[in-house]
Design a protein around this motif. Structure first.
Motif, PDB file in Angstrom:
ATOM      1  N   ARG A 167       0.832  -1.211   0.000  1.00  0.00           N
ATOM      2  CA  ARG A 167       0.000   0.000   0.000  1.00  0.00           C
ATOM      3  C   ARG A 167       0.866   1.261   0.000  1.00  0.00           C
ATOM      4  NH1 ARG A 167      -4.360   1.510   4.704  1.00  0.00           N
ATOM      5  NH2 ARG A 167      -5.050   3.484   3.821  1.00  0.00           N
ATOM      6  N   ALA A 168       1.893   1.282   0.840  1.00  0.00           N
ATOM      7  CA  ALA A 168       2.778   2.450   0.938  1.00  0.00           C
ATOM      8  C   ALA A 168       3.543   2.661  -0.375  1.00  0.00           C
ATOM      9  CB  ALA A 168       3.752   2.270   2.096  1.00  0.00           C
ATOM     10  N   THR A 169       4.036   1.596  -0.935  1.00  0.00           N
ATOM     11  CA  THR A 169       4.793   1.697  -2.188  1.00  0.00           C
ATOM     12  C   THR A 169       3.905   2.204  -3.320  1.00  0.00           C
ATOM     13  OG1 THR A 169       6.226  -0.117  -1.473  1.00  0.00           O
ATOM     14  CG2 THR A 169       6.242   0.417  -3.819  1.00  0.00           C
ATOM     15  N   GLU A 170       2.713   1.640  -3.446  1.00  0.00           N
ATOM     16  CA  GLU A 170       1.780   2.083  -4.487  1.00  0.00           C
ATOM     17  C   GLU A 170       1.398   3.542  -4.299  1.00  0.00           C
ATOM     18  OE1 GLU A 170      -1.424  -0.737  -4.241  1.00  0.00           O
ATOM     19  OE2 GLU A 170      -0.437  -2.138  -5.630  1.00  0.00           O
ATOM     20  N   HIS A 171       1.132   3.927  -3.060  1.00  0.00           N
ATOM     21  CA  HIS A 171       0.765   5.313  -2.761  1.00  0.00           C
ATOM     22  C   HIS A 171       1.878   6.276  -3.213  1.00  0.00           C
ATOM     23  CE1 HIS A 171      -0.902   8.780  -0.682  1.00  0.00           C
ATOM     24  NE2 HIS A 171       0.299   8.968  -0.106  1.00  0.00           N
ATOM     25  N   CYS A 172       3.111   5.949  -2.839  1.00  0.00           N
ATOM     26  CA  CYS A 172       4.242   6.816  -3.202  1.00  0.00           C
ATOM     27  C   CYS A 172       4.433   6.880  -4.716  1.00  0.00           C
ATOM     28  CB  CYS A 172       5.515   6.340  -2.515  1.00  0.00           C
ATOM     29  SG  CYS A 172       5.509   6.628  -0.731  1.00  0.00           S
ATOM     30  N   GLN A 173       4.283   5.755  -5.399  1.00  0.00           N
ATOM     31  CA  GLN A 173       4.445   5.737  -6.861  1.00  0.00           C
ATOM     32  C   GLN A 173       3.372   6.575  -7.543  1.00  0.00           C
ATOM     33  OE1 GLN A 173       4.424   1.501  -7.659  1.00  0.00           O
ATOM     34  NE2 GLN A 173       6.666   1.381  -7.606  1.00  0.00           N
ATOM     35  N   ILE A 174       2.126   6.408  -7.107  1.00  0.00           N
ATOM     36  CA  ILE A 174       1.017   7.169  -7.703  1.00  0.00           C
ATOM     37  C   ILE A 174       1.209   8.665  -7.475  1.00  0.00           C
ATOM     38  CG2 ILE A 174      -1.458   7.661  -7.490  1.00  0.00           C
ATOM     39  CD1 ILE A 174      -1.794   4.592  -6.937  1.00  0.00           C
ATOM     40  N   ARG A 175       1.552   9.036  -6.254  1.00  0.00           N
ATOM     41  CA  ARG A 175       1.710  10.457  -5.928  1.00  0.00           C
ATOM     42  C   ARG A 175       2.917  11.060  -6.674  1.00  0.00           C
ATOM     43  NH1 ARG A 175      -0.319  14.006  -4.685  1.00  0.00           N
ATOM     44  NH2 ARG A 175       0.396  14.726  -2.671  1.00  0.00           N
ATOM     45  N   LEU A 176       3.962  10.272  -6.827  1.00  0.00           N
ATOM     46  CA  LEU A 176       5.157  10.763  -7.533  1.00  0.00           C
ATOM     47  C   LEU A 176       4.828  10.992  -9.010  1.00  0.00           C
ATOM     48  CD1 LEU A 176       8.118  11.500  -7.060  1.00  0.00           C
ATOM     49  CD2 LEU A 176       8.723   9.157  -7.642  1.00  0.00           C
ATOM     50  N   LYS A 177       4.078  10.080  -9.609  1.00  0.00           N
ATOM     51  CA  LYS A 177       3.658  10.262 -11.018  1.00  0.00           C
ATOM     52  C   LYS A 177       2.809  11.520 -11.151  1.00  0.00           C
ATOM     53  CE  LYS A 177       3.841   5.547 -12.737  1.00  0.00           C
ATOM     54  NZ  LYS A 177       3.057   4.408 -13.223  1.00  0.00           N
ATOM     55  N   GLN A 178       1.919  11.726 -10.200  1.00  0.00           N
ATOM     56  CA  GLN A 178       1.064  12.918 -10.237  1.00  0.00           C
ATOM     57  C   GLN A 178       1.905  14.192 -10.102  1.00  0.00           C
ATOM     58  OE1 GLN A 178      -1.593  12.177  -6.942  1.00  0.00           O
ATOM     59  NE2 GLN A 178      -3.041  10.998  -8.205  1.00  0.00           N
ATOM     60  N   ALA A 179       2.881  14.171  -9.216  1.00  0.00           N
ATOM     61  CA  ALA A 179       3.692  15.351  -8.964  1.00  0.00           C
ATOM     62  C   ALA A 179       4.624  15.679 -10.131  1.00  0.00           C
ATOM     63  CB  ALA A 179       4.519  15.152  -7.690  1.00  0.00           C
ATOM     64  N   LEU A 180       5.158  14.644 -10.765  1.00  0.00           N
ATOM     65  CA  LEU A 180       6.122  14.857 -11.848  1.00  0.00           C
ATOM     66  C   LEU A 180       5.501  14.831 -13.232  1.00  0.00           C
ATOM     67  CD1 LEU A 180       9.073  12.648 -10.530  1.00  0.00           C
ATOM     68  CD2 LEU A 180       8.801  15.126 -10.346  1.00  0.00           C
ATOM     69  N   GLY A 181       4.248  14.436 -13.316  1.00  0.00           N
ATOM     70  CA  GLY A 181       3.610  14.315 -14.617  1.00  0.00           C
ATOM     71  C   GLY A 181       3.578  12.845 -14.989  1.00  0.00           C
ATOM     72  N   SER A 182       2.561  12.446 -15.693  1.00  0.00           N
ATOM     73  CA  SER A 182       2.329  11.021 -15.998  1.00  0.00           C
ATOM     74  C   SER A 182       3.370  10.431 -16.931  1.00  0.00           C
ATOM     75  CB  SER A 182       0.944  10.824 -16.602  1.00  0.00           C
ATOM     76  OG  SER A 182       0.831  11.568 -17.805  1.00  0.00           O
ATOM     77  N   ASP A 183       4.173  11.242 -17.657  1.00  0.00           N
ATOM     78  CA  ASP A 183       5.163  10.712 -18.608  1.00  0.00           C
ATOM     79  C   ASP A 183       6.424  10.219 -17.927  1.00  0.00           C
ATOM     80  OD1 ASP A 183       5.706  13.399 -17.979  1.00  0.00           O
ATOM     81  OD2 ASP A 183       6.972  13.612 -19.767  1.00  0.00           O
ATOM     82  N   LYS A 184       6.633  10.466 -16.644  1.00  0.00           N
ATOM     83  CA  LYS A 184       7.883  10.069 -15.971  1.00  0.00           C
ATOM     84  C   LYS A 184       7.680   8.927 -15.032  1.00  0.00           C
ATOM     85  CE  LYS A 184       9.963  14.509 -16.538  1.00  0.00           C
ATOM     86  NZ  LYS A 184      10.588  15.645 -15.981  1.00  0.00           N
TER      87      LYS A 184
END
Length: 184
Positions: A167-184
């Motif tokens: 859950r923690a790993t998925e949360h961080c990955q999703i939030r990081l994609k949102q913060a950096l843009g979906s292309d990264k």
């Protein structure tokens, strides 16, 4: 004496012409084979051509090419030796190339800044997690504990700890994609 010098010069010219004719015939009959021979040794078409040319130059430089009974064999032997010399020179050059101090192991300042920015973002995302999920993640990632050790410390089942980590790993990955843009 002048007559002797003229006779000597004309004899040398005849020798040079015969020598050139011999090497010309050798070139016409065996150049393709020589190039194939050199390509297999050198693994390079341009190197094969250069070595072949050097071999012909060495033949032309011979004082008495007629003294070499097997001119074709001599040509191939000279070419083989030149090929070995070229390969050795390349190996030596590769050994003595300057060491690269700034390669991928050492990121640039820009890369370091980007990583630091991601670390700050992820730290914020971890703080968004529920308390038990956050604690399990921190014990795993920052303290290097196994799921079994975390389960013992937190008094949870091993399965529950794994769920928290996912859950923690998925949360961080999703939030990081949102913060950096979906292309990264």
């Amino acid at each position: 004496m002048a007559v002797h010098k003229i006779h000597s010069d004309s004899t040398n010219t005849l020798k040079d012409e015969r020598q050139s004719a011999l090497i010309s015939d050798l070139f016409n009959q065996h150049n393709d084979i020589l190039l194939r021979f050199l390509r297999t040794r050198l693994q390079s078409d341009s190197d094969a051509h250069e070595v072949a040319q050097e071999a012909y130059v060495k033949l032309l430089a011979l004082d008495k090419p007629g003294a070499v009974s097997y001119l074709r064999s001599y040509l191939f032997k000279v070419a083989a030796n030149l090929a070995i010399d070229r390969l050795r020179a390349k190996q030596t050059a590769q050994k003595h190339q300057p060491l690269l101090f700034f390669d991928e192991k050492y990121p640039s300042e820009e890369q370091t800044a980007l990583v630091n920015e991601k670390v700050k973002l992820v730290s914020g995302f971890i703080n968004e997690l529920p308390l038990k999920c956050k604690k399990a993640f921190m014990l795993s990632r920052y303290h290097g504990m196994s799921t079994e050790e975390i389960a013992n410390v937190m008094r949870l089942s091993d399965r529950m700890v794994r769920k928290y980590l996912v859950r923690a790993t998925e949360h961080c990955q999703i939030r990081l994609k949102q913060a950096l843009g979906s292309d990264k």
